[in-house]
Design a protein around this motif. Structure first.
Motif, PDB file in Angstrom:
ATOM      1  N   TYR A 116       0.860  -1.123   0.089  1.00  0.00           N
ATOM      2  CA  TYR A 116      -0.063   0.031  -0.076  1.00  0.00           C
ATOM      3  C   TYR A 116       0.806   1.191  -0.001  1.00  0.00           C
ATOM      4  N   THR A 117       0.591   2.238  -0.540  1.00  0.00           N
ATOM      5  CA  THR A 117       1.395   3.429  -0.960  1.00  0.00           C
ATOM      6  C   THR A 117       1.198   4.352   0.385  1.00  0.00           C
ATOM      7  N   LEU A 118       2.214   4.572   1.122  1.00  0.00           N
ATOM      8  CA  LEU A 118       2.286   5.502   2.197  1.00  0.00           C
ATOM      9  C   LEU A 118       2.350   7.058   1.758  1.00  0.00           C
ATOM     10  N   THR A 119       2.849   7.132   0.565  1.00  0.00           N
ATOM     11  CA  THR A 119       3.162   8.645  -0.068  1.00  0.00           C
ATOM     12  C   THR A 119       1.930   8.547  -1.465  1.00  0.00           C
ATOM     13  N   PRO A 120       1.404   9.468  -1.895  1.00  0.00           N
ATOM     14  CA  PRO A 120       0.706   9.377  -3.142  1.00  0.00           C
ATOM     15  C   PRO A 120       1.083   8.970  -4.206  1.00  0.00           C
ATOM     16  N   LEU A 121       0.623   8.256  -5.177  1.00  0.00           N
ATOM     17  CA  LEU A 121       0.926   7.190  -6.127  1.00  0.00           C
ATOM     18  C   LEU A 121       0.581   8.386  -7.425  1.00  0.00           C
ATOM     19  N   VAL A 122       1.762   8.507  -8.279  1.00  0.00           N
ATOM     20  CA  VAL A 122       1.444   9.465  -9.292  1.00  0.00           C
ATOM     21  C   VAL A 122       1.391   8.749 -10.617  1.00  0.00           C
ATOM     22  N   ILE A 123       0.423   8.930 -11.582  1.00  0.00           N
ATOM     23  CA  ILE A 123       0.558   8.462 -12.767  1.00  0.00           C
ATOM     24  C   ILE A 123       0.361   9.608 -13.715  1.00  0.00           C
ATOM     25  N   LYS A 124       1.431   9.738 -14.629  1.00  0.00           N
ATOM     26  CA  LYS A 124       1.112  11.077 -15.388  1.00  0.00           C
ATOM     27  C   LYS A 124       0.446  10.826 -16.918  1.00  0.00           C
ATOM     28  N   GLU A 140      -5.025   0.417 -13.606  1.00  0.00           N
ATOM     29  CA  GLU A 140      -4.210  -0.542 -13.062  1.00  0.00           C
ATOM     30  C   GLU A 140      -3.193  -1.086 -14.055  1.00  0.00           C
ATOM     31  N   GLU A 141      -3.612  -1.156 -15.483  1.00  0.00           N
ATOM     32  CA  GLU A 141      -2.410  -1.680 -16.464  1.00  0.00           C
ATOM     33  C   GLU A 141      -1.318  -0.695 -16.434  1.00  0.00           C
ATOM     34  N   ARG A 142      -1.338   0.454 -16.317  1.00  0.00           N
ATOM     35  CA  ARG A 142      -0.329   1.579 -16.262  1.00  0.00           C
ATOM     36  C   ARG A 142       0.653   1.112 -14.969  1.00  0.00           C
ATOM     37  N   ILE A 143      -0.026   0.959 -13.832  1.00  0.00           N
ATOM     38  CA  ILE A 143       0.835   0.540 -12.608  1.00  0.00           C
ATOM     39  C   ILE A 143       1.547  -0.628 -12.814  1.00  0.00           C
ATOM     40  N   GLY A 144       1.127  -1.652 -13.471  1.00  0.00           N
ATOM     41  CA  GLY A 144       1.640  -2.904 -13.683  1.00  0.00           C
ATOM     42  C   GLY A 144       2.776  -2.669 -14.816  1.00  0.00           C
ATOM     43  N   CYS A 157      16.599  -8.472 -17.870  1.00  0.00           N
ATOM     44  CA  CYS A 157      16.115  -9.807 -18.205  1.00  0.00           C
ATOM     45  C   CYS A 157      14.740  -9.383 -19.007  1.00  0.00           C
ATOM     46  N   LYS A 158      14.397 -10.682 -19.566  1.00  0.00           N
ATOM     47  CA  LYS A 158      12.963 -10.721 -20.203  1.00  0.00           C
ATOM     48  C   LYS A 158      11.951 -11.285 -19.088  1.00  0.00           C
ATOM     49  N   LEU A 159      10.661 -11.003 -19.430  1.00  0.00           N
ATOM     50  CA  LEU A 159       9.897 -11.333 -18.497  1.00  0.00           C
ATOM     51  C   LEU A 159       8.571 -11.800 -19.196  1.00  0.00           C
ATOM     52  N   ASP A 160       7.961 -13.129 -19.265  1.00  0.00           N
ATOM     53  CA  ASP A 160       6.619 -13.273 -19.623  1.00  0.00           C
ATOM     54  C   ASP A 160       5.654 -12.561 -19.023  1.00  0.00           C
ATOM     55  N   GLU A 161       4.859 -11.604 -19.486  1.00  0.00           N
ATOM     56  CA  GLU A 161       3.954 -10.578 -18.752  1.00  0.00           C
ATOM     57  C   GLU A 161       2.696 -11.214 -18.638  1.00  0.00           C
ATOM     58  N   ASP A 162       2.456 -12.435 -18.962  1.00  0.00           N
ATOM     59  CA  ASP A 162       1.064 -13.208 -18.873  1.00  0.00           C
ATOM     60  C   ASP A 162       0.938 -13.739 -17.816  1.00  0.00           C
ATOM     61  N   PHE A 163       0.685 -12.889 -16.610  1.00  0.00           N
ATOM     62  CA  PHE A 163       0.343 -13.208 -15.355  1.00  0.00           C
ATOM     63  C   PHE A 163      -0.188 -12.233 -14.558  1.00  0.00           C
ATOM     64  N   GLU A 164      -0.822 -12.597 -13.438  1.00  0.00           N
ATOM     65  CA  GLU A 164      -1.611 -11.718 -12.659  1.00  0.00           C
ATOM     66  C   GLU A 164      -0.748 -11.157 -11.447  1.00  0.00           C
ATOM     67  N   LEU A 165      -0.872  -9.654 -11.471  1.00  0.00           N
ATOM     68  CA  LEU A 165       0.049  -9.069 -10.601  1.00  0.00           C
ATOM     69  C   LEU A 165      -0.671  -8.891  -8.991  1.00  0.00           C
ATOM     70  N   PHE A 166      -1.772  -8.491  -9.414  1.00  0.00           N
ATOM     71  CA  PHE A 166      -2.666  -8.195  -7.917  1.00  0.00           C
ATOM     72  C   PHE A 166      -4.006  -8.698  -8.138  1.00  0.00           C
ATOM     73  N   THR A 167      -4.742  -9.239  -7.267  1.00  0.00           N
ATOM     74  CA  THR A 167      -5.940  -9.752  -7.248  1.00  0.00           C
ATOM     75  C   THR A 167      -7.293  -8.663  -7.040  1.00  0.00           C
ATOM     76  N   SER A 168      -6.772  -7.403  -6.500  1.00  0.00           N
ATOM     77  CA  SER A 168      -7.771  -6.469  -6.182  1.00  0.00           C
ATOM     78  C   SER A 168      -7.048  -5.200  -5.986  1.00  0.00           C
ATOM     79  N   ILE A 169      -7.692  -3.971  -6.024  1.00  0.00           N
ATOM     80  CA  ILE A 169      -7.201  -2.610  -5.600  1.00  0.00           C
ATOM     81  C   ILE A 169      -8.143  -2.042  -4.995  1.00  0.00           C
TER      82      ILE A 169
END
Length: 230
Positions: A116-124, A140-144, A157-169
């Protein structure tokens, strides 16, 4: 590994809460500028791989007072940077504050239930506050995407991005939080909680986020994360 530097400060001048990110960033920028390697690092338009929070204890009146001692934390996934800051911050100061002590620890790597963010989360974006121009799914996609790009760059490194990062926000603020930026501009931001998925990639990224923060401008005091183990 995620390194956490608990930095004890003595204030030479009182500082308003909304000015804290800028004042702390100035201290770190000045410290990085002491060495050519880190001066170039500071000037690069690239992920910096560290994040920071604000002063503790929190002043209910919104003013951190001259003559008092506070603590703030810097976290990084970069061991060399952690070692440099531990040594160089010890003698650091600005017109507003001076460092008294720096203590470093490694955050244990355990199964994470949520961050959880203790300081504000910025998405520009080019249009202002995200709620007027983006869907929740896009947000949600931008955060990930931002976190994954940072991870891939740091570990090369390379990373297969076909996975679930979080279940809920969850959104922890009732209304958008105004955060001051450069040139007297303010952005609207949020504080959020992410419930992390069980898979190994999600767990690795959540741990990484403890060092670099979520969203953008982690080195400017935004998106700094708290965490809860399972």
């Amino acid at each position: 590994m995620v390194f956490e530097l608990s930095t004890k400060m003595y204030l030479l001048n009182s500082i308003a809460a909304e000015e804290t990110p800028r004042k702390l960033s100035a201290l770190i920028d000045r410290t990085l500028g002491k060495k050519e390697e880190y001066l170039l690092f500071h000037r690069q338009n690239a992920y910096k791989n560290y994040s920071l929070d604000g002063f503790f204890p929190i002043e209910k009146g919104g003013i951190y007072k001259e003559g008092k001692i506070y603590i703030f934390r810097i976290r990084t996934v970069d061991k060399d940077l952690a070692e440099y800051l531990e040594k160089s911050l010890f003698t650091a100061y600005t017109n507003d504050m001076k460092v008294l002590t720096v203590a470093t620890r490694v955050i244990p790597k355990k199964h994470i239930e949520k961050i959880y963010t203790l300081t504000p989360l910025v998405i520009k974006n080019d249009y202002g506050y995200w709620r007027s121009n983006m869907s929740l799914e896009e947000y949600e996609e931008r955060i990930g995407i931002n976190l994954i790009k940072n991870y891939k760059q740091f570990y090369n490194c390379k990373l297969d991005e076909d996975f679930e990062l979080f279940t809920s926000i969850e959104f922890n603020n009732c209304k958008p939080i105004a955060v001051p930026m450069k040139n007297n501009i303010s952005l609207l931001a949020d504080k959020i909680t992410l419930h992390i998925s069980e898979n190994s990639k999600a767990q690795a990224l959540a741990y990484f986020a403890l060092g670099v923060g979520l969203g953008e401008n982690g080195p400017r005091g935004f998106g700094f994360c708290g965490y809860k183990y399972l």
